[in-house]
Design a protein around this motif. Structure first.
Motif, PDB file in Angstrom:
ATOM      1  N   UNK A 140       1.096  -1.225  -0.296  1.00  0.00           N
ATOM      2  CA  UNK A 140       0.251  -0.270   0.290  1.00  0.00           C
ATOM      3  C   UNK A 140       0.952   1.342  -0.076  1.00  0.00           C
ATOM      4  N   UNK A 141       0.288   1.885  -0.737  1.00  0.00           N
ATOM      5  CA  UNK A 141       1.062   3.556  -0.514  1.00  0.00           C
ATOM      6  C   UNK A 141      -0.578   4.591   0.014  1.00  0.00           C
ATOM      7  N   UNK A 142       0.265   5.641   0.719  1.00  0.00           N
ATOM      8  CA  UNK A 142      -0.733   6.378   1.188  1.00  0.00           C
ATOM      9  C   UNK A 142      -0.386   8.169   0.451  1.00  0.00           C
ATOM     10  N   UNK A 143      -1.182   8.912  -0.295  1.00  0.00           N
ATOM     11  CA  UNK A 143      -1.521  10.231  -0.350  1.00  0.00           C
ATOM     12  C   UNK A 143      -2.134  11.134   0.258  1.00  0.00           C
ATOM     13  N   UNK A 144      -1.523  12.095   0.811  1.00  0.00           N
ATOM     14  CA  UNK A 144      -2.779  13.672   1.283  1.00  0.00           C
ATOM     15  C   UNK A 144      -3.910  13.817   0.387  1.00  0.00           C
ATOM     16  N   UNK A 145      -4.957  13.034   0.123  1.00  0.00           N
ATOM     17  CA  UNK A 145      -5.566  13.690  -1.327  1.00  0.00           C
ATOM     18  C   UNK A 145      -6.227  15.041  -1.541  1.00  0.00           C
ATOM     19  N   UNK A 146      -6.203  15.616  -0.115  1.00  0.00           N
ATOM     20  CA  UNK A 146      -6.472  17.102  -0.189  1.00  0.00           C
ATOM     21  C   UNK A 146      -5.570  18.312  -0.440  1.00  0.00           C
ATOM     22  N   UNK A 147      -4.595  17.552  -0.874  1.00  0.00           N
ATOM     23  CA  UNK A 147      -2.505  17.933  -1.171  1.00  0.00           C
ATOM     24  C   UNK A 147      -2.759  16.766  -3.018  1.00  0.00           C
ATOM     25  N   UNK A 148      -3.210  15.860  -2.862  1.00  0.00           N
ATOM     26  CA  UNK A 148      -2.165  15.835  -3.775  1.00  0.00           C
ATOM     27  C   UNK A 148      -2.817  15.593  -5.229  1.00  0.00           C
ATOM     28  N   UNK A 149      -4.547  15.937  -5.207  1.00  0.00           N
ATOM     29  CA  UNK A 149      -5.033  16.364  -6.377  1.00  0.00           C
ATOM     30  C   UNK A 149      -4.868  17.501  -6.815  1.00  0.00           C
ATOM     31  N   UNK A 150      -4.864  18.653  -6.292  1.00  0.00           N
ATOM     32  CA  UNK A 150      -4.320  19.546  -7.104  1.00  0.00           C
ATOM     33  C   UNK A 150      -3.251  19.947  -7.905  1.00  0.00           C
ATOM     34  N   UNK A 151      -2.259  18.632  -6.706  1.00  0.00           N
ATOM     35  CA  UNK A 151      -0.578  18.647  -7.208  1.00  0.00           C
ATOM     36  C   UNK A 151      -0.725  17.979  -8.753  1.00  0.00           C
ATOM     37  N   UNK A 152      -1.272  17.371  -9.148  1.00  0.00           N
ATOM     38  CA  UNK A 152      -2.030  16.185 -10.314  1.00  0.00           C
ATOM     39  C   UNK A 152      -2.215  16.989 -10.768  1.00  0.00           C
ATOM     40  N   UNK A 153      -3.312  17.516 -10.848  1.00  0.00           N
ATOM     41  CA  UNK A 153      -4.131  18.207 -11.115  1.00  0.00           C
ATOM     42  C   UNK A 153      -2.716  19.535 -12.500  1.00  0.00           C
ATOM     43  N   UNK A 154      -2.246  20.533 -11.241  1.00  0.00           N
ATOM     44  CA  UNK A 154      -1.594  20.585 -11.812  1.00  0.00           C
ATOM     45  C   UNK A 154      -0.359  20.592 -12.835  1.00  0.00           C
ATOM     46  N   UNK A 155       0.159  19.497 -12.271  1.00  0.00           N
ATOM     47  CA  UNK A 155       1.100  18.570 -13.156  1.00  0.00           C
ATOM     48  C   UNK A 155       1.006  18.186 -14.620  1.00  0.00           C
ATOM     49  N   UNK A 156      -0.124  18.009 -14.701  1.00  0.00           N
ATOM     50  CA  UNK A 156      -1.082  17.608 -16.258  1.00  0.00           C
ATOM     51  C   UNK A 156      -1.061  19.091 -16.813  1.00  0.00           C
ATOM     52  N   UNK A 157      -1.672  19.859 -15.897  1.00  0.00           N
ATOM     53  CA  UNK A 157      -1.311  20.878 -16.759  1.00  0.00           C
ATOM     54  C   UNK A 157      -0.022  21.863 -17.195  1.00  0.00           C
ATOM     55  N   UNK A 158       0.937  21.896 -15.644  1.00  0.00           N
ATOM     56  CA  UNK A 158       2.311  22.384 -16.925  1.00  0.00           C
ATOM     57  C   UNK A 158       3.154  21.389 -17.393  1.00  0.00           C
ATOM     58  N   UNK A 159       2.878  20.112 -17.282  1.00  0.00           N
ATOM     59  CA  UNK A 159       3.909  19.197 -17.863  1.00  0.00           C
ATOM     60  C   UNK A 159       3.271  18.605 -19.083  1.00  0.00           C
ATOM     61  N   UNK A 160       2.039  18.462 -19.168  1.00  0.00           N
ATOM     62  CA  UNK A 160       1.736  17.088 -20.050  1.00  0.00           C
ATOM     63  C   UNK A 160       0.660  18.416 -20.556  1.00  0.00           C
ATOM     64  N   UNK A 161       0.631  19.218 -21.069  1.00  0.00           N
ATOM     65  CA  UNK A 161      -0.525  20.656 -21.572  1.00  0.00           C
ATOM     66  C   UNK A 161      -1.973  20.432 -21.190  1.00  0.00           C
ATOM     67  N   UNK A 162      -2.260  19.313 -20.391  1.00  0.00           N
ATOM     68  CA  UNK A 162      -3.915  18.847 -20.288  1.00  0.00           C
ATOM     69  C   UNK A 162      -4.247  20.518 -20.363  1.00  0.00           C
ATOM     70  N   UNK A 163      -5.839  21.350 -20.422  1.00  0.00           N
ATOM     71  CA  UNK A 163      -6.232  21.973 -20.249  1.00  0.00           C
ATOM     72  C   UNK A 163      -7.520  22.118 -19.060  1.00  0.00           C
ATOM     73  N   UNK A 164      -7.475  22.953 -18.563  1.00  0.00           N
ATOM     74  CA  UNK A 164      -8.339  22.879 -17.876  1.00  0.00           C
ATOM     75  C   UNK A 164      -9.273  23.455 -17.568  1.00  0.00           C
ATOM     76  N   UNK A 165     -10.905  23.531 -17.554  1.00  0.00           N
ATOM     77  CA  UNK A 165     -12.298  24.402 -17.501  1.00  0.00           C
ATOM     78  C   UNK A 165     -12.730  24.191 -16.435  1.00  0.00           C
TER      79      UNK A 165
END
Ligand SMILES: Cc1cc2nc3c(=O)[nH]c(=O)nc-3n(C[C@H](O)[C@H](O)[C@H](O)COP(=O)(O)OP(=O)(O)OC[C@H]3O[C@@H](n4cnc5c(N)ncnc54)[C@H](O)[C@@H]3O)c2cc1C
Length: 371
Positions: A140-165
């Motif tokens: 098992x692994x554990x992440x702090x979801x309230x931080x991890x979800x925004x961090x994943x979102x930011x990374x998808x936008x900045x590193x992978x060029x995903x657009x968020x609306x």
């Protein structure tokens, strides 16, 4: 906006983000459309517990292993902290120990082991003298979801060029047209990851899957209850509940034992998961009440049942500092992928396992869509 997109994903919870990652890895131009101004649904209300042992035998267990590997790979680059590794499943009675022994001898028990008495005593925050045994699962692994979800979102936008609306509700989906509260978006394919919203998009299709919703109560306790080296904790009620233990010899006897000793907890769907955050506080929960329209009220009696279970295994139960509810879609299978058309899929996690399985499910959806 870089319209038209190759793919639009509706919903910025973990299911939508996982699909965005899988699409971006294939080099697709991807937009994520989210009704709220941030993800505030189940994906940030959970334990952040990426659970492998105990997941239902077969596809769900395989998906959990694959998703755990993806979490491990992306955590560093996305700036997500892994706050805990492994899980300790506590046997508070001999019936639980029998099931855990059977699990250890099962193929799903690979690399898990039962701890000796002296190894258990290492966890000085636990009432180990009350325990009949404990199973250590290293998966098992554990992440702090309230931080991890925004961090994943930011990374998808900045590193992978995903657009968020953000702040944009999708009303209808007929590729290449997606009608939203902010106008029309153009995308060739669409994946709808609506969480527990079963009424906005294609409700008539979703009504065929015997789905309902599950309301859960959660709490954060002040620091001082769980020490830094203690893995995520699950108690015997979790062994009764998690589908991956159901086929094992001894499970019926465990159920009878808990019906005798913990009937109120069972009736409220209470089991104990306790995970530790970086500041030493812990998230504890939860309860499970199934209804099509969950009420918004926190039941103090149910919280008390969770805290009683915590008290039965931890030496110290610190004060509650936060309480919240969460809600997810529940159904007979662990997930649903509905093929609306050649270019549209709906994906629902219907078993409360989205943090643990979404990355693998997303890969499967895209293979189904594009080969
Ligand atoms: C209290 C609790 C504890 C849990 N613990 C765990 C755990 O430890 N481990 C684990 O694996 N799983 C856990 N789960 C389950 C897990 O959190 C869920 O399976 C997962 O978060 C579901 O993700 P999702 O993206 O499908 O849904 P959500 O996170 O609910 O996201 C769906 C998003 O879609 C958006 N949306 C819906 N319709 C539209 C529309 N028409 N237009 C625009 N946007 C729309 C919503 O606004 C929402 O943001 C837990 C769940 C809860 C509630």
């Amino acid at each position: 906006m870089k319209q038209p997109y190759d793919i639009a994903i509706i919903g910025a919870g973990i299911c939508g983000l996982a699909h965005a990652l899988a699409a971006a890895k294939r080099g697709k131009r991807c937009i994520v459309i989210e009704r709220n101004l941030a993800a505030v649904g189940a994906s940030i209300r959970n334990f952040g517990f990426i659970t492998v042992s105990g997941q239902e035998r077969g596809a769900c267990w395989q998906r959990a292993k694959r998703s755990r590997d993806i979490w491990a790979d992306i955590a560093g680059p996305a700036g997500i902290s892994i706050t805990q590794r492994s899980m300790l499943v506590l046997a508070q009675n001999i019936e639980t120990l029998n099931v855990l022994e059977a699990f250890r001898n099962d193929d799903m028990g690979e690399d898990c082991r039962l701890l000796s008495r002296s190894e258990m005593e290492h966890y000085t925050d636990l009432k180990t003298s009350h325990l009949k045994g404990a199973l250590l699962s290293p998966h098992e692994l554990r992440v702090e979801s309230k931080d991890a979800i925004p961090q994943l979102t930011r990374w998808l936008a900045e590193h992978w060029g995903v657009t968020f609306l953000w702040g944009t509700t999708v009303h209808t989906v007929e590729p290449p047209h997606i009608q939203t509260s902010q106008g029309t978006i153009h995308a060739e394919s669409v994946i709808i990851c609506p969480g527990d919203d079963l009424r906005t998009l294609f409700p008539e299709r979703l009504s065929t899957y015997s789905l309902t919703r599950c309301k859960l109560q959660m709490m954060r306790l002040a620091s001082g209850g769980i020490q830094a080296n203690t893995p995520a904790i699950m108690s015997d009620l979790g062994v009764e509940r998690y589908r991956g233990y159901h086929h094992l010899p001894g499970h019926s006897a465990l159920k009878r034992c808990l019906q005798r000793d913990k009937s109120a907890a069972l009736a409220a769907g209470v089991h104990l998961i306790a995970v530790r955050s970086a500041d030493g506080s812990q998230i504890v929960g939860d309860s499970h009440v199934y209804m099509d329209e969950p009420d918004p009220f926190t039941d103090a009696g149910v919280d008390e049942l969770i805290l009683t279970e915590h008290d039965s295994v931890f030496k110290h139960t610190p004060p509650v500092i936060t309480r919240w509810n969460g809600c997810y879609t529940s159904g007979p299978s662990t997930m649903v992928m509905d093929r609306v058309s050649d270019s549209v899929r709906i994906v629902l996690i219907t078993s409360g396992t989205g943090a643990s399985t979404s990355f693998a499910i997303a890969e499967e959806t895209l293979t189904d869509l594009w080969g």
